[in-house]
Scaffold this motif. Structure first.
Motif, PDB file in Angstrom:
ATOM      1  N   GLY A  91       6.622   0.885   1.556  1.00 31.53           N
ATOM      2  CA  GLY A  91       6.821   0.402   2.983  1.00 31.53           C
ATOM      3  C   GLY A  91       8.113   0.163   2.636  1.00 31.53           C
ATOM      4  N   ALA A  92       9.956  -1.021   2.130  1.00 34.67           N
ATOM      5  CA  ALA A  92      11.311  -0.212   2.176  1.00 34.67           C
ATOM      6  C   ALA A  92      11.391  -1.236   0.815  1.00 34.67           C
ATOM      7  CB  ALA A  92      11.553  -1.073   2.740  1.00 34.67           C
ATOM      8  N   PHE A 157      -4.570   4.273  -6.774  1.00 31.44           N
ATOM      9  CA  PHE A 157      -3.505   2.618  -5.833  1.00 31.44           C
ATOM     10  C   PHE A 157      -2.299   3.336  -4.086  1.00 31.44           C
ATOM     11  CE2 PHE A 157      -0.298  -0.452  -5.358  1.00 31.44           C
ATOM     12  CZ  PHE A 157      -1.054  -1.588  -4.361  1.00 31.44           C
ATOM     13  N   ARG A 158      -1.442   4.086  -5.359  1.00 29.96           N
ATOM     14  CA  ARG A 158      -0.477   4.519  -4.245  1.00 29.96           C
ATOM     15  C   ARG A 158      -0.903   4.669  -3.695  1.00 29.96           C
ATOM     16  NH1 ARG A 158       3.220   5.988 -10.795  1.00 29.96           N
ATOM     17  NH2 ARG A 158       3.221   4.204 -11.204  1.00 29.96           N
ATOM     18  N   VAL A 159      -1.322   5.699  -3.329  1.00 29.16           N
ATOM     19  CA  VAL A 159      -2.124   6.765  -1.856  1.00 29.16           C
ATOM     20  C   VAL A 159      -2.580   5.846  -1.284  1.00 29.16           C
ATOM     21  CG1 VAL A 159      -3.596   8.244  -1.267  1.00 29.16           C
ATOM     22  CG2 VAL A 159      -2.670   8.800  -3.640  1.00 29.16           C
ATOM     23  N   TYR A 160      -2.543   4.467  -1.160  1.00 29.62           N
ATOM     24  CA  TYR A 160      -3.680   3.706  -1.201  1.00 29.62           C
ATOM     25  C   TYR A 160      -2.737   2.812   0.240  1.00 29.62           C
ATOM     26  CZ  TYR A 160      -8.571   3.566  -1.119  1.00 29.62           C
ATOM     27  OH  TYR A 160     -10.193   3.939  -1.208  1.00 29.62           O
ATOM     28  N   ALA A 161      -1.646   2.470  -1.366  1.00 34.25           N
ATOM     29  CA  ALA A 161      -0.595   2.052  -0.649  1.00 34.25           C
ATOM     30  C   ALA A 161       0.532   3.051   0.392  1.00 34.25           C
ATOM     31  CB  ALA A 161       0.370   1.328  -1.676  1.00 34.25           C
ATOM     32  N   HIS A 162       0.599   3.759   0.791  1.00 33.69           N
ATOM     33  CA  HIS A 162       1.091   4.973   1.236  1.00 33.69           C
ATOM     34  C   HIS A 162       0.729   4.851   2.744  1.00 33.69           C
ATOM     35  CE1 HIS A 162       3.904   7.615   2.443  1.00 33.69           C
ATOM     36  NE2 HIS A 162       2.788   8.322   2.777  1.00 33.69           N
ATOM     37  N   ILE A 163      -0.780   5.058   2.483  1.00 31.78           N
ATOM     38  CA  ILE A 163      -1.718   4.697   4.090  1.00 31.78           C
ATOM     39  C   ILE A 163      -1.532   3.956   4.792  1.00 31.78           C
ATOM     40  CG2 ILE A 163      -3.988   4.773   4.619  1.00 31.78           C
ATOM     41  CD1 ILE A 163      -4.522   6.815   2.567  1.00 31.78           C
ATOM     42  N   TYR A 164      -1.471   2.204   3.826  1.00 29.26           N
ATOM     43  CA  TYR A 164      -1.482   1.422   4.482  1.00 29.26           C
ATOM     44  C   TYR A 164       0.163   1.224   4.684  1.00 29.26           C
ATOM     45  CZ  TYR A 164      -6.239  -0.833   3.276  1.00 29.26           C
ATOM     46  OH  TYR A 164      -7.099  -0.611   4.126  1.00 29.26           O
ATOM     47  N   HIS A 165       1.156   1.527   4.413  1.00 28.47           N
ATOM     48  CA  HIS A 165       2.301   1.237   5.170  1.00 28.47           C
ATOM     49  C   HIS A 165       2.920   2.337   5.453  1.00 28.47           C
ATOM     50  CE1 HIS A 165       3.991  -2.099   2.948  1.00 28.47           C
ATOM     51  NE2 HIS A 165       3.079  -1.993   2.306  1.00 28.47           N
ATOM     52  N   SER A 166       2.344   3.611   5.837  1.00 26.28           N
ATOM     53  CA  SER A 166       3.204   4.234   6.377  1.00 26.28           C
ATOM     54  C   SER A 166       2.036   4.618   7.758  1.00 26.28           C
ATOM     55  CB  SER A 166       3.453   5.498   5.432  1.00 26.28           C
ATOM     56  OG  SER A 166       4.973   5.337   4.564  1.00 26.28           O
ATOM     57  N   HIS A 167       0.463   4.576   7.450  1.00 27.32           N
ATOM     58  CA  HIS A 167      -0.356   5.664   8.325  1.00 27.32           C
ATOM     59  C   HIS A 167      -1.399   4.898   9.069  1.00 27.32           C
ATOM     60  CE1 HIS A 167       2.342   9.584   7.266  1.00 27.32           C
ATOM     61  NE2 HIS A 167       1.600   9.163   6.022  1.00 27.32           N
ATOM     62  N   ALA A 203       1.587  -5.054  -6.514  1.00 27.16           N
ATOM     63  CA  ALA A 203       2.660  -5.628  -4.794  1.00 27.16           C
ATOM     64  C   ALA A 203       3.167  -4.918  -3.797  1.00 27.16           C
ATOM     65  CB  ALA A 203       3.904  -6.121  -5.879  1.00 27.16           C
ATOM     66  N   PRO A 204       2.696  -4.127  -3.752  1.00 26.98           N
ATOM     67  CA  PRO A 204       2.607  -3.026  -2.499  1.00 26.98           C
ATOM     68  C   PRO A 204       1.676  -4.063  -1.406  1.00 26.98           C
ATOM     69  CG  PRO A 204       3.844  -1.250  -3.955  1.00 26.98           C
ATOM     70  CD  PRO A 204       2.863  -3.027  -4.943  1.00 26.98           C
ATOM     71  N   LEU A 205       1.114  -4.528  -1.744  1.00 25.25           N
ATOM     72  CA  LEU A 205      -0.688  -4.812  -0.339  1.00 25.25           C
ATOM     73  C   LEU A 205      -0.805  -6.074  -1.533  1.00 25.25           C
ATOM     74  CD1 LEU A 205      -3.039  -1.179  -0.877  1.00 25.25           C
ATOM     75  CD2 LEU A 205      -0.945  -1.860   1.013  1.00 25.25           C
ATOM     76  N   SER A 206      -0.161  -6.874  -2.056  1.00 22.72           N
ATOM     77  CA  SER A 206      -0.577  -7.515  -2.779  1.00 22.72           C
ATOM     78  C   SER A 206      -1.195  -8.747  -1.088  1.00 22.72           C
ATOM     79  CB  SER A 206       0.798  -9.132  -3.407  1.00 22.72           C
ATOM     80  OG  SER A 206       1.693  -9.295  -2.097  1.00 22.72           O
ATOM     81  N   ASP A 207      -0.715  -9.425  -0.433  1.00 24.43           N
ATOM     82  CA  ASP A 207      -1.340  -9.578   0.370  1.00 24.43           C
ATOM     83  C   ASP A 207      -2.902  -9.344   0.523  1.00 24.43           C
ATOM     84  OD1 ASP A 207       0.700 -11.651   0.647  1.00 24.43           O
ATOM     85  OD2 ASP A 207       1.594 -11.032   2.120  1.00 24.43           O
TER      86      ASP A 207
END
Length: 215
Positions: A91-92, A157-167, A203-207
């Motif tokens: 995310g941003a 986790f950062r890979v998951y966060a990137h996948i969810y936000h960008s792909h 935090a990037p995928l907190s919800d």
């Protein structure tokens, strides 16, 4: 059959799958994981089996989650490119820089695919180091083993966060969103059960994390 096996169309893995050594405690625990995952109860699947060693359980699951992320990211390598993803973001608000403390000591800005490449190389080097992940039954784990495992999971986790936000839309187009969500739910429940990732890192995928944990 593993719950996490993708269809033959997407058998492109980012790198070869790692297996627990044959005849080892890890192989026995891997069978336990496969059996409990087959029941569909992920909360039950992450718990330490009665009488088992916590470090053995962490070790075999670390290999398993490495393989899961490896397969998931492998389906996206043609879309997650230096042009499309020039930095490793979630995310941003969140950007991740790479450092391994050995060859790269000062965090550097790299593209998302380069970050994941560095990360997978680094994790693989940890998994292959018998001083950290002993292969022989009864061999001792190092004093800092849990710290190494926590760093591995924090970075996965950062890979998951990137996948969810960008792909995520691409995952939907590939009809893999149910698979992604199941893998991530398993990941969150496991890391929460053993307190492997600090809440702030999530935090990037907190919800999404809160909905899985039902906090």
């Amino acid at each position: 059959m593993s719950l996490f096996g993708l269809g033959s169309r997407n058998q492109k893995t980012f790198r070869p799958k790692k297996n627990a050594p044959s005849g080892s405690k890890g192989a026995q625990l891997q069978k336990h994981i496969d059996a409990t995952l087959g029941s569909g109860n992920l909360r039950e699947a992450v718990r330490l089996p009665p009488g088992e060693d916590i470090n053995e359980w962490l070790a075999v699951n670390t290999v398993d989650f490495f393989n899961q992320v490896n397969i998931l990211y492998g389906t996206l390598t043609e879309f997650c490119t230096p042009n499309n993803c020039p930095t490793m973001t979630a995310g941003a608000k969140y950007e991740y820089r790479w450092a391994d403390g050995v060859t790269i000591k000062k965090p550097i800005e790299v593209s998302a695919p380069k970050y994941v490449e560095y990360l997978m190389d680094w994790i693989e080097s940890q998994l292959d180091d018998e001083a950290i992940f002993p292969q022989k039954l009864g061999a001792p784990f190092p004093a800092n083993f849990r710290d190494v495992v926590k760093t591995i999971f924090k970075r996965l986790f950062r890979v998951y966060a990137h996948i969810y936000h960008s792909h995520f839309q691409k995952i939907v187009n590939l009809k893999e969103e149910a698979h992604l969500n199941t893998c991530f739910k398993h990941f969150v429940l496991f890391t929460w059960e053993f307190r492997l990732i600090d809440k702030g890192e999530l935090a990037p995928l907190s919800d999404l994390v809160d909905s899985i944990l039902q906090l």
